[in-house]
Write a protein that holds these residues in place. Structure first.
Motif, PDB file in Angstrom:
ATOM      1  N   CYS A 164       0.817  -1.223   0.000  1.00 23.65           N
ATOM      2  CA  CYS A 164       0.000   0.000   0.000  1.00 23.65           C
ATOM      3  C   CYS A 164       0.846   1.267   0.000  1.00 23.65           C
ATOM      4  N   LEU A 165       2.137   1.174   0.362  1.00 25.97           N
ATOM      5  CA  LEU A 165       3.005   2.349   0.414  1.00 25.97           C
ATOM      6  C   LEU A 165       3.865   2.520  -0.835  1.00 25.97           C
ATOM      7  N   VAL A 166       3.682   1.672  -1.820  1.00 22.87           N
ATOM      8  CA  VAL A 166       4.579   1.710  -2.978  1.00 22.87           C
ATOM      9  C   VAL A 166       4.551   3.080  -3.656  1.00 22.87           C
ATOM     10  N   LYS A 167       5.753   3.618  -3.943  1.00 21.60           N
ATOM     11  CA  LYS A 167       5.867   4.858  -4.698  1.00 21.60           C
ATOM     12  C   LYS A 167       5.931   4.491  -6.174  1.00 21.60           C
ATOM     13  N   VAL A 168       4.777   4.471  -6.800  1.00 20.79           N
ATOM     14  CA  VAL A 168       4.691   4.039  -8.196  1.00 20.79           C
ATOM     15  C   VAL A 168       5.461   5.026  -9.072  1.00 20.79           C
ATOM     16  N   ALA A 169       6.351   4.474  -9.915  1.00 18.39           N
ATOM     17  CA  ALA A 169       7.161   5.297 -10.824  1.00 18.39           C
ATOM     18  C   ALA A 169       7.934   6.372 -10.068  1.00 18.39           C
ATOM     19  N   ASP A 170       8.455   6.023  -8.904  1.00 22.79           N
ATOM     20  CA  ASP A 170       9.182   6.956  -8.051  1.00 22.79           C
ATOM     21  C   ASP A 170      10.297   7.649  -8.842  1.00 22.79           C
ATOM     22  N   ALA A 199      25.142  -4.687 -14.188  1.00 21.34           N
ATOM     23  CA  ALA A 199      24.804  -3.294 -13.882  1.00 21.34           C
ATOM     24  C   ALA A 199      23.492  -3.236 -13.117  1.00 21.34           C
ATOM     25  N   LEU A 200      23.515  -3.735 -11.878  1.00 24.26           N
ATOM     26  CA  LEU A 200      22.331  -3.714 -11.017  1.00 24.26           C
ATOM     27  C   LEU A 200      22.453  -2.543 -10.048  1.00 24.26           C
ATOM     28  N   GLY A 201      21.410  -1.723  -9.980  1.00 27.41           N
ATOM     29  CA  GLY A 201      21.388  -0.620  -9.025  1.00 27.41           C
ATOM     30  C   GLY A 201      20.502  -0.970  -7.850  1.00 27.41           C
ATOM     31  N   VAL A 202      21.019  -0.916  -6.641  1.00 25.87           N
ATOM     32  CA  VAL A 202      20.253  -1.261  -5.440  1.00 25.87           C
ATOM     33  C   VAL A 202      20.114  -0.006  -4.580  1.00 25.87           C
ATOM     34  N   LEU A 203      18.876   0.363  -4.294  1.00 24.68           N
ATOM     35  CA  LEU A 203      18.603   1.569  -3.505  1.00 24.68           C
ATOM     36  C   LEU A 203      17.878   1.178  -2.228  1.00 24.68           C
ATOM     37  N   GLU A 204      18.524   1.462  -1.092  1.00 24.79           N
ATOM     38  CA  GLU A 204      17.930   1.170   0.216  1.00 24.79           C
ATOM     39  C   GLU A 204      17.038   2.332   0.636  1.00 24.79           C
ATOM     40  N   VAL A 205      15.787   2.011   1.006  1.00 24.38           N
ATOM     41  CA  VAL A 205      14.829   3.028   1.405  1.00 24.38           C
ATOM     42  C   VAL A 205      14.267   2.693   2.778  1.00 24.38           C
ATOM     43  N   GLU A 206      13.608   3.665   3.392  1.00 27.60           N
ATOM     44  CA  GLU A 206      13.025   3.443   4.717  1.00 27.60           C
ATOM     45  C   GLU A 206      11.810   2.529   4.620  1.00 27.60           C
ATOM     46  N   ARG A 207      11.797   1.507   5.429  1.00 33.08           N
ATOM     47  CA  ARG A 207      10.681   0.564   5.430  1.00 33.08           C
ATOM     48  C   ARG A 207       9.362   1.257   5.754  1.00 33.08           C
ATOM     49  N   ARG A 208       9.374   2.121   6.767  1.00 30.02           N
ATOM     50  CA  ARG A 208       8.117   2.735   7.204  1.00 30.02           C
ATOM     51  C   ARG A 208       7.545   3.683   6.153  1.00 30.02           C
ATOM     52  N   GLU A 209       8.389   4.109   5.201  1.00 28.62           N
ATOM     53  CA  GLU A 209       7.931   5.018   4.157  1.00 28.62           C
ATOM     54  C   GLU A 209       7.507   4.297   2.881  1.00 28.62           C
ATOM     55  N   GLU A 210       7.997   3.080   2.658  1.00 25.94           N
ATOM     56  CA  GLU A 210       7.799   2.490   1.332  1.00 25.94           C
ATOM     57  C   GLU A 210       7.379   1.026   1.304  1.00 25.94           C
ATOM     58  N   PHE A 211       7.255   0.393   2.465  1.00 25.42           N
ATOM     59  CA  PHE A 211       6.940  -1.040   2.393  1.00 25.42           C
ATOM     60  C   PHE A 211       6.004  -1.458   3.511  1.00 25.42           C
ATOM     61  N   GLU A 237      -6.334  11.382   6.395  1.00 18.00           N
ATOM     62  CA  GLU A 237      -6.017  10.708   5.132  1.00 18.00           C
ATOM     63  C   GLU A 237      -5.803  11.749   4.043  1.00 18.00           C
ATOM     64  N   ILE A 238      -4.626  11.673   3.418  1.00 15.96           N
ATOM     65  CA  ILE A 238      -4.282  12.609   2.349  1.00 15.96           C
ATOM     66  C   ILE A 238      -4.395  11.893   1.013  1.00 15.96           C
ATOM     67  N   SER A 239      -5.258  12.372   0.151  1.00 17.72           N
ATOM     68  CA  SER A 239      -5.401  11.765  -1.166  1.00 17.72           C
ATOM     69  C   SER A 239      -4.093  11.844  -1.938  1.00 17.72           C
ATOM     70  N   PRO A 240      -3.720  10.784  -2.683  1.00 13.60           N
ATOM     71  CA  PRO A 240      -2.534  10.871  -3.545  1.00 13.60           C
ATOM     72  C   PRO A 240      -2.627  12.024  -4.541  1.00 13.60           C
ATOM     73  N   LEU A 241      -3.836  12.467  -4.855  1.00 12.44           N
ATOM     74  CA  LEU A 241      -3.999  13.591  -5.778  1.00 12.44           C
ATOM     75  C   LEU A 241      -3.665  14.918  -5.116  1.00 12.44           C
ATOM     76  N   VAL A 242      -3.599  14.929  -3.771  1.00 12.86           N
ATOM     77  CA  VAL A 242      -3.167  16.113  -3.030  1.00 12.86           C
ATOM     78  C   VAL A 242      -1.652  16.123  -2.892  1.00 12.86           C
ATOM     79  N   SER A 243      -1.079  14.964  -2.571  1.00 13.85           N
ATOM     80  CA  SER A 243       0.371  14.897  -2.378  1.00 13.85           C
ATOM     81  C   SER A 243       0.874  13.500  -2.706  1.00 13.85           C
ATOM     82  N   TYR A 244       1.905  13.434  -3.541  1.00 12.42           N
ATOM     83  CA  TYR A 244       2.517  12.148  -3.899  1.00 12.42           C
ATOM     84  C   TYR A 244       3.461  11.669  -2.804  1.00 12.42           C
ATOM     85  N   ASN A 245       4.259  12.585  -2.286  1.00 12.38           N
ATOM     86  CA  ASN A 245       5.266  12.181  -1.296  1.00 12.38           C
ATOM     87  C   ASN A 245       5.494  13.282  -0.256  1.00 12.38           C
TER      88      ASN A 245
END
Length: 501
Positions: free
Chosen positions: A282-288, A419-431, A474-482
């Protein structure tokens, strides 16, 4: 029909699978036609090849396990941590944080430019049903209980729409940015998924930019590699795993114009970069844009977002090196010593990069996956598979595993790139995965809802608002993406739960 029957008989006989016609002459005309259509849709040579590769891999694994018993240290050396050059971190105060806010801002701008230039597409793996959630609908239709009652599909669709609007606000071109969304369904979920999107107006997206296609299937096989019949007139089939995505995008007809495959449609649109993910986060940043920009700047052929393991023995696969190649190593493959090993310079876990099925690809890389498949071994899942007795056509319901289903995992392509790029992100923000029914111990609708409200509260507090304890905004994704665009709420006190639409 006669010529079709004869050519199929010859093909299956040559492949050693002629038993599928055992009951053909006794079937009704409709049943015969149905069976022939199913057999025509199966690439029988590929099925045999996949089985042989899977069996060889199984034999190799058994030999390796036996060798490991005799030489445990040698087996341990085959697995090594990710090199520091392959990993960047967005986790604040990380001892291995290799990125400044300046770099993150640069990556975001690079990703946004790609979106503005219509070079970005999204691949969604959404073939599963919500059975474990107590729902017969596609999992993406599930309502996790937000005050708006938005489904997972709607949350993700609105994030895409918001990105299009944000990119348009920075563009000087008359051409509006568009992010095509390719939605992989399955046979059981296809109609319900399309109906749901239609009913909800495609969540504000252009209908032409939402393309549906089906995940592939493979026949269930007996232990000696023979196709199993589910009835005298049908073959037993099962989804070929989320790694079946790669074959599906080049083979499965889609709702794109002229029935183009997904790959053909991407080429037609001029797509260069693709973000792929699973529907249940539910927290996925689609096309981040940050992730896209990181991979583009790094010139990565494919990429993976990861989160940090919560403890050394968390039951999750991690990105690492196996025999010098990028790979996802399952937790069961790590010894206690490996799982607890720490980086000498940072003190952090050496094997901490938990895989979350969140990937980046270039289109060039996806074009090459077919050539890799001849080297990729499908994973064997031995199952109790209902079938029929070939001697009399009677139904057989086995008490013990009598066959296998073959699956490919989406990360099985990792060993084929340097050529693999690995990006570590905050769990509470994205997973925050949704796996289990309400009331379960973890990964349930309650935790998904909690994590979204928690994230959005942090956004408002960072913007200068005051959100009282226990209040859910609750903030609609149409109000704020991130978290952007919330400055107007500075000084606002939220004392009761509400929605910002």
């Amino acid at each position: 029909m006669a010529s079709s029957l004869e050519s199929l008989r010859q093909k299956y006989t040559a492949a050693g699978q002629e038993h599928v016609f055992t009951f053909y002459d006794k079937l009704s005309s409709d049943e015969q036609q149905s069976l022939l259509q199913q057999l025509a849709d199966i690439d029988i040579e590929r099925v045999n090849r996949v089985w042989e590769l899977a069996m060889q891999a199984e034999r190799d694994e058994k030999a390796k396990a036996e060798k490991a018993k005799q030489n445990p240290n040698e087996a341990e050396d085959e697995i090594q941590p990710l090199p520091s050059s392959a990993l960047a971190s967005l986790v604040p105060n990380s001892a291995t944080d290799k990125v400044s806010q300046e770099n993150a801002a640069k990556w975001k701008q690079t990703g946004t430019e790609a979106i503005k230039d219509n070079k970005v597409a999204v691949l969604l793996m959404a073939g599963g049903q919500g059975t474990r959630l107590g729902s017969s609908a596609p999992k993406g239709c599930y309502d996790i209980g937000l005050s708006s009652h938005k489904s997972l599909f709607q949350l993700q669709g609105e994030r895409i729409r918001k990105l299009e609007l944000l990119a348009a606000s920075q563009s000087t071109s008359d051409q509006q940015p568009r992010i095509p969304w390719y939605v992989m369904t399955s046979g059981p979920t296809r109609k319900d998924t399309e109906d749901f999107f239609n009913k909800n107006g495609f969540f504000g997206l252009n209908k032409e930019d939402v393309i549906f296609f089906n995940q592939g299937v493979l026949p269930a096989l007996s232990n000696d590699g023979k196709i199993m019949l589910s009835t005298p007139s049908s073959v037993s089939v099962a989804p070929d795993g989320n790694g079946g995505l790669y074959a599906a995008i080049r083979q499965s007809p889609s709702t794109a114009p002229s029935g183009r495959t997904v790959l053909q449609d991407m080429h037609q649109r001029g797509i260069q970069y693709i973000h792929a993910y699973c529907v249940d986060n539910c927290l996925v940043k689609v096309a981040d844009p940050v992730f896209l920009g990181y991979c583009i700047e790094k010139r990565a052929a494919c990429g993976a977002k990861v989160v940090r393991k919560e403890d050394p023995h968390e039951s999750v696969g991690v990105l690492a090196l196996r025999d010098g190649a990028f790979s996802v190593v399952e937790y069961s493959e790590l010894s206690k010593e490996k799982a607890e090993q720490r980086d000498e310079s940072t003190g952090e876990l050496a094997y901490r990069a938990a895989n979350i099925a969140n990937h980046f690809y270039t289109l060039d890389f996806l074009d090459q996956v077919e050539s890799m498949e001849n080297k990729m071994a499908f994973h064997i899942a031995r199952k109790k598979i209902p079938t029929v007795d070939l001697s009399n056509g009677n139904a057989v319901k086995p008490d013990t595993p009598n066959g296998m289903k073959l699956e490919l995992f989406v990360f099985d392509v990792f060993p084929f790139t340097k050529a693999l790029g690995v990006l570590e992100v905050e769990r509470r923000e994205e997973f925050s995965p949704l796996k289990n029914a309400p009331g379960s111990k973890s990964d349930n609708p309650e935790t998904s809802r909690r994590d979204i409200y928690g994230q959005q509260k942090r956004w408002l507090v960072a913007a200068g608002a005051d959100v009282k304890d226990g209040v859910e905004v609750e903030i609609s994704p149409l109000v704020s993406y991130n978290g952007e665009g919330l400055e107007k709420y500075k000084g606002t006190a939220f004392e009761s739960s509400t929605q910002l639409d």
